[in-house]
Scaffold this active site. Structure first.
Site, PDB file in Angstrom:
ATOM      1  N   LYS A 128      44.674   3.452  82.443  1.00 52.95           N
ATOM      2  CA  LYS A 128      44.578   2.601  81.257  1.00 52.95           C
ATOM      3  C   LYS A 128      45.309   3.237  80.072  1.00 52.95           C
ATOM      4  CE  LYS A 128      40.453   0.087  82.651  1.00 52.95           C
ATOM      5  NZ  LYS A 128      38.999  -0.063  82.530  1.00 52.95           N
ATOM      6  N   LYS A 206      50.658  -6.535  91.983  1.00 49.96           N
ATOM      7  CA  LYS A 206      49.256  -6.970  91.985  1.00 49.96           C
ATOM      8  C   LYS A 206      49.023  -7.911  90.800  1.00 49.96           C
ATOM      9  CE  LYS A 206      44.664  -5.340  91.221  1.00 49.96           C
ATOM     10  NZ  LYS A 206      43.607  -4.432  91.323  1.00 49.96           N
ATOM     11  N   LYS A 209      46.066  -9.381  84.456  1.00 54.23           N
ATOM     12  CA  LYS A 209      46.328  -9.842  83.083  1.00 54.23           C
ATOM     13  C   LYS A 209      47.337  -8.931  82.402  1.00 54.23           C
ATOM     14  CE  LYS A 209      41.953  -9.735  82.561  1.00 54.23           C
ATOM     15  NZ  LYS A 209      40.835 -10.129  83.357  1.00 54.23           N
TER      16      LYS A 209
END
Ligand code: ADP
Ligand code: TRP
Length: 337
Positions: A128, A206, A209
């Protein structure tokens, strides 16, 4: 086929009796086909297999959603999506994570048994941050809050996508550490993986969002057509034979098609003489048919948001009672009373 981890012999029996099945979904935007086939579908299917607790992880979403109105809207959107897709409020406690603030207390307590090194090994934090998210303490301790979510209900089974497996392993580690330090308290939860662990997005990566390559569950009409027609393929001509095994359109098609429909399309691919446009049009009509009822139901439900709020409150009441009982036990085990 679902992959079910063998139940550990070290598992403790839950005092609640029936098997507790728990999962959470972050309200971080519109749900897409990856979320559906990777998570939501099996959450809905597991209702009735045990006592289900599903929640909208709004505390977790604070690590990424920084606007109050957006968070509130996203929570309601996810709730509508789940109820429209078949979540039954009579069978399942479906609630907002933040309606059970006990999980924050448990998260703190678990953080005191969590070795730094264990969290430093967590890949999702690094991924992240690499994607550009703020490296907050909350993002770092995300897995501890997730462990608290799972352990607060003394869950046995957690249906999740592959990307969440490490979080489940951390949860089990924290449960063992707590049990070793303070005495048996938590059963060790197992995870169940979905068969569709990697639904491809319109660009073949993949679906996510954060890659902007999604096909939303409740997209329809022109917007849906635009996403489906935009699925990337190779540049083979209509005449050339094509390989279903490497084609994104075929992979998406197989999520919706019957085995027979899949075979018919594979034969057309291999024979040549069919363009990708034909396969995309077929995919579009399969998606339309698959979600037709859910779309209708979502429209009906959206006209009565009071009902949605009431279902969420009802779910939260049940969840909170369970979490409170766990916290009573936890507090007394570790000397907080
Ligand atoms: P996103 O990557 O769009 O932010 P999330 O990380 O919020 O999605 O994922 C929510 C759930 O949906 C997780 O359990 C995850 O495993 C599942 N999921 C997300 N994308 C996919 C995908 N492309 N294929 C399969 N499962 C997915
Ligand atoms: N981390 C999960 C996700 O991003 C959401 C989540 C939060 C969760 N708490 C959980 C999933 C507890 C299962 C169990 O998808």
């Amino acid at each position: 086929m679902d992959e079910v981890k063998p139940v550990s012999s070290a598992n403790l029996k839950s005092p609640q009796g029936p098997k507790c099945i728990l999962s959470g979904v972050q309200p971080s935007g519109k749900l897409h086909l990856g979320n559906y086939f990777g998570a939501v579908k099996q959450h809905i299917a597991a209702q009735g297999d045990g006592e289900c607790y599903y929640f909208i992880a709004d505390y977790h979403a604070l690590t990424t959603v920084h606007d109050a109105a957006t968070l509130r809207q996203n929570v309601l959107d996810v709730a509508l999506d789940y109820f429209a897709l078949g979540l039954d409020p009579e069978k399942t406690a479906f609630f907002r994570q933040s309606d059970v603030p006990e999980v924050c207390e448990l998260s703190w307590i678990l953080s005191t048994v969590a070795p730094m090194g264990l969290l430093e090994k967590a890949v999702s934090y690094k991924e992240k941050v690499d994607k550009g998210l703020d490296s907050s303490v909350g993002l770092f301790t995300y897995p501890v809050l997730m462990a608290a979510d799972i352990l607060a209900y003394r869950s046995h089974l957690v249906p999740v996508g592959k990307d969440q497996v490490q979080h489940l392993e951390i949860t089990r580690d924290l449960a063992v550490k707590f049990n070793n330090r303070f005495g048996d308290t938590f059963p060790l939860p197992d995870y169940r993986l979905t068969p569709a662990s990697k639904v491809p997005g319109t660009d073949g990566q993949k679906m996510s969002k954060s890659y902007g390559n999604t096909i939303d569950i409740f997209a329809e009409g022109k917007a849906l057509k635009k996403s489906v027609m935009g699925v990337v393929t190779d540049s083979k001509t209509v005449e050339e034979p094509k390989d279903p095994a490497t084609c994104n359109v075929f992979a998406l098609h197989s999520l919706f098609a019957t085995p027979e429909q899949g075979e018919v399309l594979a034969t057309k691919y291999q024979a040549g003489g069919m363009g990708y446009g034909v396969a995309k049009t077929e995919l579009l009509s399969l998606i339309d048919a698959y979600f037709a009822q859910a779309r209708e139901r979502r429209r009906e439900l959206a006209s009565d948001m009071g009902q949605i709020q009431q279902w969420l409150r009802k779910g939260a009441e049940k969840a909170r009672a369970t979490a409170r009982a766990t916290l009573e036990l936890v507090r007394s085990k570790c000397g907080l009373r």
